[in-house]
Design an enzyme around this catalytic site. Structure first.
Site, PDB file in Angstrom:
ATOM      1  N   ASP A 265       0.829  -1.201   0.000  1.00  0.00           N
ATOM      2  CA  ASP A 265       0.000   0.000   0.000  1.00  0.00           C
ATOM      3  C   ASP A 265       0.869   1.258   0.000  1.00  0.00           C
ATOM      4  OD1 ASP A 265      -2.685   1.355   0.505  1.00  0.00           O
ATOM      5  OD2 ASP A 265      -1.489   2.118   2.171  1.00  0.00           O
TER       6      ASP A 265
ATOM      7  N   GLU B 183       0.862  -0.551  -5.132  1.00  0.00           N
ATOM      8  CA  GLU B 183      -0.176   0.462  -5.317  1.00  0.00           C
ATOM      9  C   GLU B 183       0.523   1.784  -5.621  1.00  0.00           C
ATOM     10  OE1 GLU B 183      -3.936   2.474  -2.941  1.00  0.00           O
ATOM     11  OE2 GLU B 183      -1.909   2.506  -2.145  1.00  0.00           O
TER      12      GLU B 183
END
Length: 847
Positions: free
Chosen positions: A427, A482
């Site tokens: 992330d 991401e």
């Protein structure tokens, strides 16, 4: 802000020498080693970097980068006792320049970051025995059993005194004072008592330490494996828990990891909000109730969010407080192991959402509690503004620090080996890549945006080490980044000079779809713009495409289905009445948007839990603003399970989309060609793998005999049709029709062909439908069927009998199941590859 590492140095090194500039180099074995990166020798392995930000270089890259040198690239060695081998290569000839020659203009940047990576890896090898050994910090730090004792160690260089407290000593640490070595590591050895551990399993513990100002603080140990909170107390602080179940009680894995698929079809899920009831769901309930649904829809991978402990539930798991601990809201460590083992038994791989981009700002129960104003070199985080993310209200790691590297790399190995995750979705990678963290940045694709003083080379080197470690431990891992910036080389191997991820999320695609469904009339949709948005990715760098994820449904926004149909979903989803124009349009476009995203947008596909059947509304976690309600923090499975509601049609199409890839492997194919994106017709035609796709986005026009270009001559048949009855369509496309090709132009001369394709065939294309065609000569077994769905199929007799799915549901026996009405054949062994000994829900459920 200068490039990380472009600073003067005054660092203590083994042997007592002092180095005061970037050009002072210590001769190492086979390479130059930057003295600023040399750790202090320490038997326990608790070494650190001593870095002083005393001055900045005025050049773009540090002077040391201009030294003529031969660097080596890390390669996985066949011998597991040797983490790497040195491959001599000129830095100017990194393989990534062959993939993208434009990057040669930035070779100084690549030389610098590769040198930083190589130097760091070499230091780890010299002082820790290698990267894999370095990443087993959990065997030294935190709680470990050793020779009839419990040994506890904690890195807290800013502490003046320290004690271990907990239930085991009545929270009085006076008899359990810890000792500090010269490197800031506190330790204590507690002998067993009467043959049993002095600290009972599942009992609470904390690290108590004294600040420089004389104040004492209680903190959860940084390497704790489990943390809990008293549910009866509102906003109660978390406690660390000593987790060491007796061997006979601990969970034993029963199933091997499934083989790596050709392409990941990912089901993104949040365990806590997976219940149909307004409450937090458990790992075991998710395993028993939700995993079979995922498998029945032909996904091959589950991506779990919010696994790492986070004290604030509404953070969606992104403000992590305890990095080695499972979220206790949903159960114990053994419960999570049960979930992963159950997934593996179903042939599902499990990825974990790992958050190494930042940490919770919480003091009492998070890593931030160890920061008491000390310098960056003695903290997990950068000091000052560099250590704080102003939009996320969270702390930012100092990736240059030796102990931070140990902590984060060990964290990855812990989840891979202790819980048998099959990989990670990293992330917040954009925030890690740049000093500006992507804030107020509109990336245009200009390479100067990626390779400049704004690049955080410390973080880049960490991610290179992380990816090298992951694939060294588990070569079959899947690792996804991401990143919204499109950093070149992000998904190229470290050995080439890349950062080493396998996939990046295609984050621009859902933004484009939301813009279209919110702001554009159907007549304004541009086929060329849609096509370019879906195909705009770097050659040789794979993407995971998605039309919507959890991000698009957070409060303030809506799910795709709710954007398309809005309030009419509350009253118009019954199959017992004709659909309104809004419902018919919404269901049709929901299928088309998800299918074209999957087929054209990347080399993998992702769907968030519930969106496969058009989950309505939005996600809103319990908070003060909604009176701590769980009403919008759950999944309404009853909607798709209710036979007379249209949600089942979107779910069936999602299942068939995945099955199509199972049969034809188009996601993993490198063949992708768009032959037509016609804005006037509102039609997109493209080839992917062995399939030809025709998408008609026109709201009203049916095209009879629409000419479609293709590569190979032959006989084409329908593989998947969104307009089929079983998907809520009108059944206008014949599935038993053979589409014979005609040659176009002169073979081998593209400009004489039809849309640059040497052959063509004609099809019927109704409005707001999409159809995939296959060449019958290539798939004779498929040609024996009327379409792709042997497990989801409407027979020709049913098509003749009923004019619409509404008539089918209301004719004579409205209580009949969809399977009875539409002659659905469930073939679990061939269509889903399920172990038939494992029960799973049939295609239709009744509430």
């Amino acid at each position: 802000m200068g490039v990380s590492g472009c600073i003067g140095v005054s660092a203590a090194i083994p042997g007592g020498a002092q180095l005061n500039s970037p050009t002072d180099l210590k001769r190492g074995e086979g390479s130059y080693q930057s003295a600023s990166n040399l750790p202090l020798a320490l038997p326990y392995g608790a070494k650190k970097f001593l870095r002083h930000h005393s001055s900045h270089s005025t050049s773009k890259f540090p002077i040391s980068c201009t030294v003529k040198q031969r660097s080596f690239i890390m390669a996985v060695a066949a011998d597991s006792t040797q983490i790497m081998e040195e491959t001599e290569v000129e830095s100017e000839n990194l393989a990534i320049f062959g993939v993208d020659p434009t990057l040669k203009s930035y070779k100084d940047h690549f030389k610098y970051r590769m040198k930083r990576y190589v130097d760091q890896a070499k230091l780890i090898e010299n002082y820790e025995g290698g990267l894999e050994e370095f990443a087993q910090g959990y065997l030294k730090f935190g709680f470990n059993k050793e020779d009839g004792s419990i040994v506890y160690q904690e890195w807290a260089p800013a502490a003046q005194e320290a004690q271990l407290i907990g239930d085991f000593n009545g929270w009085d640490g006076s008899n359990h004072r810890m000792e500090k070595n010269q490197f800031g590591v506190w330790s204590i050895r507690i002998p067993d008592s009467g043959g049993s551990p002095a600290i009972p399993h599942n009992s609470r513990v904390k690290f108590r330490f004294k600040h420089r100002n004389g104040d004492w603080a209680d903190r959860i140990p940084a390497w704790i494996k489990y943390a809990t909170v008293d549910p009866s107390r509102f906003a109660a602080p978390y406690d660390g828990v000593y987790w060491d179940p007796p061997l006979q009680e601990s969970y034993k894995f029963k199933y091997p990891r499934p083989p790596k698929p050709k392409a990941p079809r990912i089901y993104e899920a949040h365990v806590g909000m997976s219940s149909s009831e307004p409450r937090i769901n458990s790992y075991r309930e998710f395993a028993d109730d939700v995993l079979p649904r995922i498998k029945a829809n032909n996904y091959n991978t589950v991506q779990l969010m919010a696994v790492m402990e986070h004290s604030y539930y509404a953070s969606f798991g992104y403000h992590v407080t305890n990095f080695f601990a499972v979220s206790s809201r949903s159960g114990t460590p053994d419960d999570l192991k049960y979930l992963i083992d159950k997934a593996h038994s179903l042939g599902l791989r499990v990825l974990m959402d790992v958050i190494h981009s930042h940490a919770s700002n919480n003091v009492t129960d998070g890593l931030n509690g160890f920061d008491v104003g000390q310098s960056s070199q003695e903290s997990y985080f950068h000091a000052g503004s560099r250590g704080y993310h102003k939009l996320w209200d969270s702390r930012l790691f100092n990736y240059e620090n030796w102990e931070v590297l140990r902590f984060l790399l060990s964290n990855l190995r812990w989840w891979l080996e202790e819980y048998r995750f099959d990989g990670f979705r990293f992330d917040g990678v954009t925030s890690m890549l740049y000093h500006h963290h992507g804030i107020n940045m509109g990336f245009t694709g200009n390479y100067n945006e990626y390779f400049s003083e704004a690049t955080d080379v410390d973080a880049v080197v960490y991610m290179m080490l992380a990816n090298h470690l992951i694939y060294n431990i588990y070569p079959e891992a899947t690792v996804i980044a991401e990143d919204v910036s499109g950093m070149p080389g992000l998904c190229r191997p470290v050995s080439e000079g890349g950062i080493g991820f396998e996939y990046r999320l295609a984050m621009a695609i859902p933004d484009k779809w939301i813009d279209y469904v919110k702001n554009k009339k159907d007549e304004e949709w541009s086929m060329n713009e849609i096509m370019l948005s879906l195909t705009n990715r770097r050659y040789t760098e794979k993407c995971v495409a998605y039309a919507e994820s959890h991000d698009q449904a957070i409060v303030g926004d809506k799910t795709m289905a709710f954007f398309l149909m809005d309030q009419e979903m509350y009253t118009g989803m019954s199959c017992l009445m004709e659909p309104s124009p809004a419902i018919e349009r919404g269901v049709a476009l929901h299928k088309m948007i998800h299918f074209i995203t999957m087929a054209l947008g990347g080399e993998g596909y992702l769907n968030f839990m519930g969106n496969e059947f058009g989950h309505p509304e939005w996600i809103d976690f319990p908070r003060d603003g909604n009176n701590w309600s769980y009403e919008k923090c759950r999944r309404q499975w009853n909607l798709v399970d209710t036979d007379h509601l249209r949600y089942k049609f979107m779910n069936a199409f999602d299942r068939a989309m995945n099955l199509l890839d199972d049969r034809f492997s188009y996601l993993s194919s490198t063949k992708q060609l768009v032959s037509s994106a016609n804005d006037e017709d509102k039609v997109i035609v493209f080839e992917r793998g062995d399939l030809v796709f025709v998408f008609n986005f026109h709201p009203t026009k049916t095209y009879e005999g629409y000419k479609v270009g293709c590569d190979l001559p032959g006989r084409y048949r329908v593989a998947l049709d969104s307009d089929a009855f079983e998907f809520g369509g009108r059944g206008r496309v014949g599935h038993d029709v053979d589409h014979f090709t005609n040659p176009e132009g002169i073979p081998g001369i593209a400009e004489t062909n039809f849309n640059n394709r040497p052959n063509s065939f004609k099809v019927l294309s109704p409005p707001r439908t999409c159809v995939a065609y296959y060449r019958a000569e290539d798939y004779p077994e498929e040609a024996a069927k009327s379409s792709i769905g042997a497990d989801i199929q409407v027979t020709k007799a049913d098509q003749n009998k009923y004019d619409s799915p509404e008539q089918a549901l209301t004719d004579e026996n409205p209580e009949s199941s969809l399977g009875e009405i539409m002659d659905i054949e469930l073939n679990a062994s061939s269509a889903c590859n399920l172990d038939l000994s494992i029960p799973f829900p049939s295609f239709v459920h009744f509430p």
